[in-house]
Design an enzyme around this catalytic site. Structure first.
Site, PDB file in Angstrom:
ATOM      1  N   SER A 106       0.827  -1.211   0.000  1.00 48.47           N
ATOM      2  CA  SER A 106       0.000   0.000   0.000  1.00 48.47           C
ATOM      3  C   SER A 106       0.861   1.260   0.000  1.00 48.47           C
ATOM      4  O   SER A 106       0.425   2.310  -0.459  1.00 48.47           O
ATOM      5  CB  SER A 106      -0.943   0.010   1.206  1.00 48.47           C
ATOM      6  N   ASN A 107       2.086   1.160   0.534  1.00 48.25           N
ATOM      7  CA  ASN A 107       2.971   2.332   0.520  1.00 48.25           C
ATOM      8  C   ASN A 107       4.388   1.887   0.177  1.00 48.25           C
ATOM      9  O   ASN A 107       5.362   2.347   0.763  1.00 48.25           O
ATOM     10  CB  ASN A 107       2.916   3.032   1.892  1.00 48.25           C
ATOM     11  N   ASP A 120      -2.743  -8.129   3.269  1.00 49.14           N
ATOM     12  CA  ASP A 120      -3.072  -7.078   4.231  1.00 49.14           C
ATOM     13  C   ASP A 120      -3.217  -7.710   5.610  1.00 49.14           C
ATOM     14  O   ASP A 120      -4.019  -8.634   5.801  1.00 49.14           O
ATOM     15  CB  ASP A 120      -4.395  -6.436   3.768  1.00 49.14           C
ATOM     16  N   SER A 136       7.407   5.894  18.028  1.00 48.83           N
ATOM     17  CA  SER A 136       7.873   7.189  17.524  1.00 48.83           C
ATOM     18  C   SER A 136       8.071   8.161  18.679  1.00 48.83           C
ATOM     19  O   SER A 136       7.351   8.104  19.682  1.00 48.83           O
ATOM     20  CB  SER A 136       6.812   7.735  16.567  1.00 48.83           C
ATOM     21  N   TYR A 176      -2.645   9.423  14.059  1.00 48.36           N
ATOM     22  CA  TYR A 176      -1.424   8.638  13.842  1.00 48.36           C
ATOM     23  C   TYR A 176      -0.633   8.517  15.153  1.00 48.36           C
ATOM     24  O   TYR A 176      -0.255   7.423  15.569  1.00 48.36           O
ATOM     25  CB  TYR A 176      -0.549   9.285  12.759  1.00 48.36           C
ATOM     26  N   LYS A 190       0.301   5.153  17.891  1.00 50.19           N
ATOM     27  CA  LYS A 190       1.600   4.731  18.441  1.00 50.19           C
ATOM     28  C   LYS A 190       1.514   4.616  19.971  1.00 50.19           C
ATOM     29  O   LYS A 190       2.009   3.661  20.564  1.00 50.19           O
ATOM     30  CB  LYS A 190       2.702   5.718  18.045  1.00 50.19           C
ATOM     31  N   ASN A 211       7.715  14.786   4.324  1.00 48.84           N
ATOM     32  CA  ASN A 211       8.864  14.876   5.227  1.00 48.84           C
ATOM     33  C   ASN A 211       9.975  15.709   4.602  1.00 48.84           C
ATOM     34  O   ASN A 211      10.082  15.838   3.384  1.00 48.84           O
ATOM     35  CB  ASN A 211       9.367  13.474   5.591  1.00 48.84           C
ATOM     36  N   LEU A 212      10.798  16.256   5.475  1.00 47.09           N
ATOM     37  CA  LEU A 212      11.786  17.249   5.047  1.00 47.09           C
ATOM     38  C   LEU A 212      12.807  16.722   4.025  1.00 47.09           C
ATOM     39  O   LEU A 212      13.004  17.330   2.973  1.00 47.09           O
ATOM     40  CB  LEU A 212      12.518  17.801   6.283  1.00 47.09           C
ATOM     41  N   ARG A 218      15.046  18.893  15.118  1.00 47.70           N
ATOM     42  CA  ARG A 218      14.746  17.460  15.187  1.00 47.70           C
ATOM     43  C   ARG A 218      16.048  16.689  15.355  1.00 47.70           C
ATOM     44  O   ARG A 218      17.125  17.173  15.002  1.00 47.70           O
ATOM     45  CB  ARG A 218      14.077  16.964  13.895  1.00 47.70           C
TER      46      ARG A 218
HETATM   47  C1  UD1 Z   1       6.488  13.794  11.361  1.00 47.09           C
HETATM   48  C2  UD1 Z   1       5.482  13.562  12.430  1.00 47.09           C
HETATM   49  C3  UD1 Z   1       5.926  12.439  13.309  1.00 47.09           C
HETATM   50  C4  UD1 Z   1       6.092  11.198  12.485  1.00 47.09           C
HETATM   51  C5  UD1 Z   1       7.045  11.463  11.335  1.00 47.09           C
HETATM   52  C6  UD1 Z   1       6.963  10.287  10.397  1.00 47.09           C
HETATM   53  C7  UD1 Z   1       4.375  15.735  12.812  1.00 47.09           C
HETATM   54  C8  UD1 Z   1       4.151  16.818  13.800  1.00 47.09           C
HETATM   55  N1  UD1 Z   1       5.242  14.764  13.200  1.00 47.09           N
HETATM   56  O1  UD1 Z   1       7.702  14.198  11.991  1.00 47.09           O
HETATM   57  O2  UD1 Z   1       4.965  12.176  14.294  1.00 47.09           O
HETATM   58  O3  UD1 Z   1       6.572  10.159  13.278  1.00 47.09           O
HETATM   59  O4  UD1 Z   1       6.671  12.624  10.601  1.00 47.09           O
HETATM   60  O5  UD1 Z   1       7.755  10.472   9.301  1.00 47.09           O
HETATM   61  O6  UD1 Z   1       3.830  15.754  11.739  1.00 47.09           O
HETATM   62  N2  UD1 Z   1       9.777  20.789   7.312  1.00 47.09           N
HETATM   63  C9  UD1 Z   1       9.878  21.951   6.551  1.00 47.09           C
HETATM   64  N3  UD1 Z   1       9.456  21.895   5.263  1.00 47.09           N
HETATM   65  C10 UD1 Z   1       8.930  20.777   4.681  1.00 47.09           C
HETATM   66  C11 UD1 Z   1       8.845  19.585   5.479  1.00 47.09           C
HETATM   67  C12 UD1 Z   1       9.266  19.646   6.789  1.00 47.09           C
HETATM   68  O7  UD1 Z   1      10.340  22.974   7.030  1.00 47.09           O
HETATM   69  O8  UD1 Z   1       8.546  20.804   3.510  1.00 47.09           O
HETATM   70  C13 UD1 Z   1      10.256  20.821   8.703  1.00 47.09           C
HETATM   71  C14 UD1 Z   1       9.187  20.530   9.732  1.00 47.09           C
HETATM   72  O9  UD1 Z   1       8.547  21.696  10.147  1.00 47.09           O
HETATM   73  C15 UD1 Z   1      10.005  19.874  10.836  1.00 47.09           C
HETATM   74  C16 UD1 Z   1      11.156  19.202  10.111  1.00 47.09           C
HETATM   75  O10 UD1 Z   1      11.207  19.801   8.834  1.00 47.09           O
HETATM   76  O11 UD1 Z   1      10.554  20.850  11.667  1.00 47.09           O
HETATM   77  C17 UD1 Z   1      10.952  17.722   9.959  1.00 47.09           C
HETATM   78  O12 UD1 Z   1       9.665  17.504   9.399  1.00 47.09           O
HETATM   79  P1  UD1 Z   1       9.170  16.053   8.949  1.00 47.09           P
HETATM   80  O13 UD1 Z   1      10.203  15.412   8.118  1.00 47.09           O
HETATM   81  O14 UD1 Z   1       7.801  16.219   8.367  1.00 47.09           O
HETATM   82  O15 UD1 Z   1       9.109  15.237  10.292  1.00 47.09           O
HETATM   83  P2  UD1 Z   1       8.354  15.566  11.679  1.00 47.09           P
HETATM   84  O16 UD1 Z   1       7.340  16.612  11.497  1.00 47.09           O
HETATM   85  O17 UD1 Z   1       9.393  15.816  12.698  1.00 47.09           O
END
Ligand code: UD1
Length: 339
Positions: free
Chosen positions: A34-35, A58, A124, A149, A153, A199-200, A231
């Site tokens: 699924s992912n 599944d 997490s 989500y 956990k 995610n970042l 983080r």
């Molecule tokens: C998120 C979830 C966390 C989960 C994890 C799974 C939230 C609040 N937390 O973690 O519970 O276990 O994903 O992968 O959603 N950022 C930017 N620009 C972007 C994307 C992210 O600035 O386009 C920043 C975010 O604000 C954060 C950091 O990058 O400070 C990391 O973000 P991300 O990778 O989404 O992870 P979390 O938010 O820490």
């Protein structure tokens, strides 16, 4: 020893399958795709030299899980990754998250009930919310979840603790991951976001390669040295090895019951520091802008990893530059060799 890896074709699952083989275990994968993508199995095979056993179904299908257990009684451990994990989607579709994440956990626990199995659960750092004290230790209070989500956990940890407290034959370790990033040294496996990455780090690499126009940094007015969120980023190979360490600890006669460990590096980086590490380690300039904060984001979190170091005998070895350069190598590989 045969280890069942649910969600074994996912980002963390696939790296863990490789590390299990490196440690002499025999992984058996269940994944419903699924992912993930079935071709990740071929990618794993390129690294380890053979295709591990793979079953596509599944885990919410109780009968399929029961049949699997009946046909695979010789499993000695389970690493349970299979779960839905998009925070934003879980707010929109809470029932999808409660259904997927609980049915799968309960079905697998019931299917092997009574067998003395070692069980590793993917938890997490989200269970801590915004911690009052940093670095956060495993004894810090679990804060009310920000999303369905996150709630799955927290409740899954409680389910596992209750099962062990009731005298089950299971031994259980929950690993509270911080932010998994990076990719295997071979660049053959890595994170495969479906659609726009949430995610970042995948957003950074997709922007640098030209799949996205620009990264938005979510906020620069936080109470941190440069105003962006902090983080604890952890290389996925180090994280994968923590699962092997958890199995090894449970295999020792002294371990009984349930325990929980932080899995991070113990060091926090701001979003702007991550961008700068990416630019320095890859030589690529990143197009980014500062935007408003993202709702639900935690300001800063990093883990105290002394318990993992002492009891799991595990420590992260890869630094932020390796995290960025390996994520970049994978982005290049997957762009040139789409699955
Ligand atoms: C998120 C979830 C966390 C989960 C994890 C799974 C939230 C609040 N937390 O973690 O519970 O276990 O994903 O992968 O959603 N950022 C930017 N620009 C972007 C994307 C992210 O600035 O386009 C920043 C975010 O604000 C954060 C950091 O990058 O400070 C990391 O973000 P991300 O990778 O989404 O992870 P979390 O938010 O820490």
């Amino acid at each position: 020893m045969k280890i069942l890896v649910t969600g074994g074709l996912g980002f963390i699952g696939s790296h863990t399958v490789v590390e299990l083989v490196n440690a002499g275990y025999d992984p058996v994968i269940i994944d419903d795709l699924s992912n993930s993508n079935v071709r990740i199995l071929d990618q794993i095979a390129k690294i380890i030299g053979y295709k591990p056993a793979f079953h596509e179904f599944d885990l919410c299908d109780a009968k399929a899980v029961k049949d699997f257990a009946a046909n695979n009684p010789d499993i000695s451990g389970i690493i349970h990754f299979a779960a839905s994990k998009a925070v934003g989607e879980s707010v929109q579709l809470p029932l999808k998250y409660y259904r997927n994440n609980f049915y799968s956990l309960i079905n697998i626990l019931q299917a092997y009930e009574g067998s003395p199995l070692n069980f590793v659960f993917s938890s997490s750092c989200t269970v801590y919310g915004q911690p009052d004290v940093l670095p956060v230790t495993e004894d810090a209070p679990v804060k009310p979840a920000e999303s369905p989500y996150g709630n799955t956990k927290q409740i899954a940890e409680e389910i596992l603790r209750d099962v062990v407290a009731a005298g089950s034959a299971y031994k259980v370790i929950a690993l509270r991951y911080f932010n998994p990033v990076g990719a295997h040294d071979s660049a053959m496996i890595g994170e495969l976001p479906i659609g726009v990455p949430q995610n970042l780090v995948p957003f950074i690499t997709q922007t640098a390669i030209g799949k996205r126009e620009k990264l938005t940094v979510f906020g620069d007015k936080y109470d941190t040295p440069d105003g962006s969120c902090i983080r604890d980023y952890i290389h996925v190979v180090d994280l994968a090895r923590a699962h092997v360490a958890a199995l090894k600890l449970m295999e020792q006669s002294g371990f009984n019951g349930y325990d929980v460990f932080n899995i991070g590096t113990g060091k926090g980086y701001t979003v702007l520091e991550v961008i700068s590490a990416f630019e320095q380690s890859t030589g690529k300039k990143l197009n980014y802008q500062i935007g408003p904060p993202r709702s639900g984001d935690i300001e800063k979190v990093w883990g105290d990893v002394s318990k993992s170091t002492q009891k799991l005998h595990w420590k992260a070895e890869r630094d932020i530059d390796t995290m960025m350069s390996s994520a970049w190598a994978w982005e290049n590989y997957i762009t040139q060799n789409p699955l």
